[in-house]
Design an enzyme around this catalytic site. Structure first.
Site, PDB file in Angstrom:
ATOM      1  N   HIS A  25       0.798  -1.083  -0.006  1.00  0.00           N
ATOM      2  CA  HIS A  25      -0.076   0.105  -0.041  1.00  0.00           C
ATOM      3  C   HIS A  25       0.973   1.207   0.203  1.00  0.00           C
ATOM      4  CE1 HIS A  25      -3.600   2.233   1.244  1.00  0.00           C
ATOM      5  NE2 HIS A  25      -2.615   3.047   1.720  1.00  0.00           N
ATOM      6  N   GLU A  26       1.955   1.343   0.879  1.00  0.00           N
ATOM      7  CA  GLU A  26       2.762   2.256   1.023  1.00  0.00           C
ATOM      8  C   GLU A  26       3.689   2.620  -0.129  1.00  0.00           C
ATOM      9  OE1 GLU A  26       1.967   4.845   3.173  1.00  0.00           O
ATOM     10  OE2 GLU A  26       0.630   3.442   4.333  1.00  0.00           O
ATOM     11  N   HIS A  29       1.950   4.606  -2.722  1.00  0.00           N
ATOM     12  CA  HIS A  29       2.203   6.070  -2.520  1.00  0.00           C
ATOM     13  C   HIS A  29       3.327   6.543  -2.962  1.00  0.00           C
ATOM     14  CE1 HIS A  29      -1.912   6.537  -0.712  1.00  0.00           C
ATOM     15  NE2 HIS A  29      -1.457   5.688   0.631  1.00  0.00           N
TER      16      HIS A  29
END
Length: 374
Positions: A25-26, A29
């Site tokens: 997920h990170e 980003h």
């Protein structure tokens, strides 16, 4: 071999399941941020005091916190929850300021935020495509496996082995389509077009109304025909079928989560179905006692869950940020600082209250408290 996982094993397996998904997920980003020219100052998996940390040549500090229940990427200039310019940001040299998060146009900021949940969904799609290729896609044909005695189907003489071709003219290709049509036809004459051997038949069935409790209002009446499905079969897909099937399966999972959340909110389903870290850890331990494929599937469903939850329009979550960016794009200027601060503080309180609720729910403390009061 561990037959019944203890609490320590369950926590370990939960960490093994959730930590890679948080990293994915990170990383979404982070990668889109780099593509947009934003410097990442910190990439953290877990919260709390770092157990390990190191810096790369780009000046990003990578770290692993002791509590693996989340993570974050802190971009340069992203000094407040609302990403508003500060005096410190305004004092930066122009070249350095241009590499900060809030210096980017709203569409790039939105892409950076959206990339986290999107990467969770992409991970699920890739895993499902691999599983469908090597093990097959689970399918349940619209063939009646059994008929409940005394049910509407039994009274209409539907039989095990009948293939349902259509219901009230709606073509049926999968068994799960049947319930979606029947449940809204309580006490209504419904025509089942079936294939019995080589003979096509049209049989009228009147689904019986079953009252389902609805704590949020009047009970809901759902139609029940009284048929059961046959066995699940695994169908290996061709290469060109994989992307569509994987995207469809992921979409169905998201749709199921949306439906479940809506039903809990309106009272059609019990809040006991909500799960927090304690419940997830227990399930992780139980699933880990199965096969690696089962654990991978479990991880994939958690990944979809992470993506879905983060897109909820709650301030402090990715979805909350996206709402403000949409408002900024429509208004041609950011939402007021005070409104953003109020929203993010309220969102944080909401999330903390929710986490407390589901944790207490997981531990069964509500039932114990009710027992003491009673």
């Amino acid at each position: 071999m561990i037959e019944t996982p203890g609490i320590l094993w369950s926590i370990l397996f939960f960490a093994l399941a959730i930590a890679p998904l948080i990293f994915i997920h990170e990383m979404g980003h982070y990668l889109v941020g780099r593509w947009c020219g934003v410097k990442a100052e910190v990439f953290s998996i877990g919260f709390g005091k770092p157990l390990a940390k190191w810096s790369d040549k780009r000046g990003t500090r990578w770290q692993i916190g002791w509590m693996p229940l989340g993570g974050y990427v802190r971009f340069a200039g992203d000094m407040t929850a609302t990403s508003e310019p500060t005096a410190e940001w305004l004092s930066l040299p122009p070249e350095e300021r241009n590499r900060t998060f809030q210096a980017k146009p709203v569409w790039q900021r939105a892409l950076i935020v959206l990339a986290g949940p999107a990467t969770n969904f992409l991970f699920a799609i890739i895993v499902f495509a691999g599983l469908f290729s090597f093990y097959g896609e689970p399918r349940v044909d619209p063939v009646i496996g059994a008929v409940v005695p005394g049910s509407a189907a039994a009274q209409a003489d539907l039989r095990a082995g009948d293939r349902i071709v259509a219901i009230d003219g709606n073509p049926i290709s999968r068994y799960d389509q049947i319930a979606m049509i029947v449940q809204v036809r309580a006490n209504q004459v419904t025509v089942f077009s079936i294939q019995r051997g080589s003979v096509p038949l049209n049989i009228s069935v009147t689904p019986k109304a079953e009252k389902v409790d609805n704590p949020g209002g009047a009970p809901v009446l759902l139609g029940r025909a009284g048929i059961m499905s046959g066995p699940v079969r695994m169908v290996k897909l061709q290469f060109w079928e994989l992307p569509g099937a994987a995207v469809k399966f992921t979409g169905q999972a998201v749709g199921g989560m949306m439906t479940g959340l809506r039903q809990i909110i309106v009272g059609q389903r019990s809040v006991d179905e909500l799960g927090g870290p304690v419940k997830m850890a227990r399930i992780s331990g139980e699933v880990a006692m199965g096969t690696p494929i089962q654990f991978l599937f479990f991880m994939t469903m958690i990944s979809i869950n992470l993506g879905f939850i983060n897109l909820l329009p709650i301030p402090t979550l990715d979805g909350g940020h996206l709402v403000f960016y949409v408002a900024e794009a429509v208004r041609r200027k950011p939402v007021g600082l005070r409104a953003q601060e109020w929203a993010f503080k309220s969102g944080l309180v909401m999330l903390l209250a929710f986490m407390l609720f589901v944790t207490v729910n997981d531990l069964g403390l509500w039932n114990r408290l009710a027992g003491l009061i009673g």
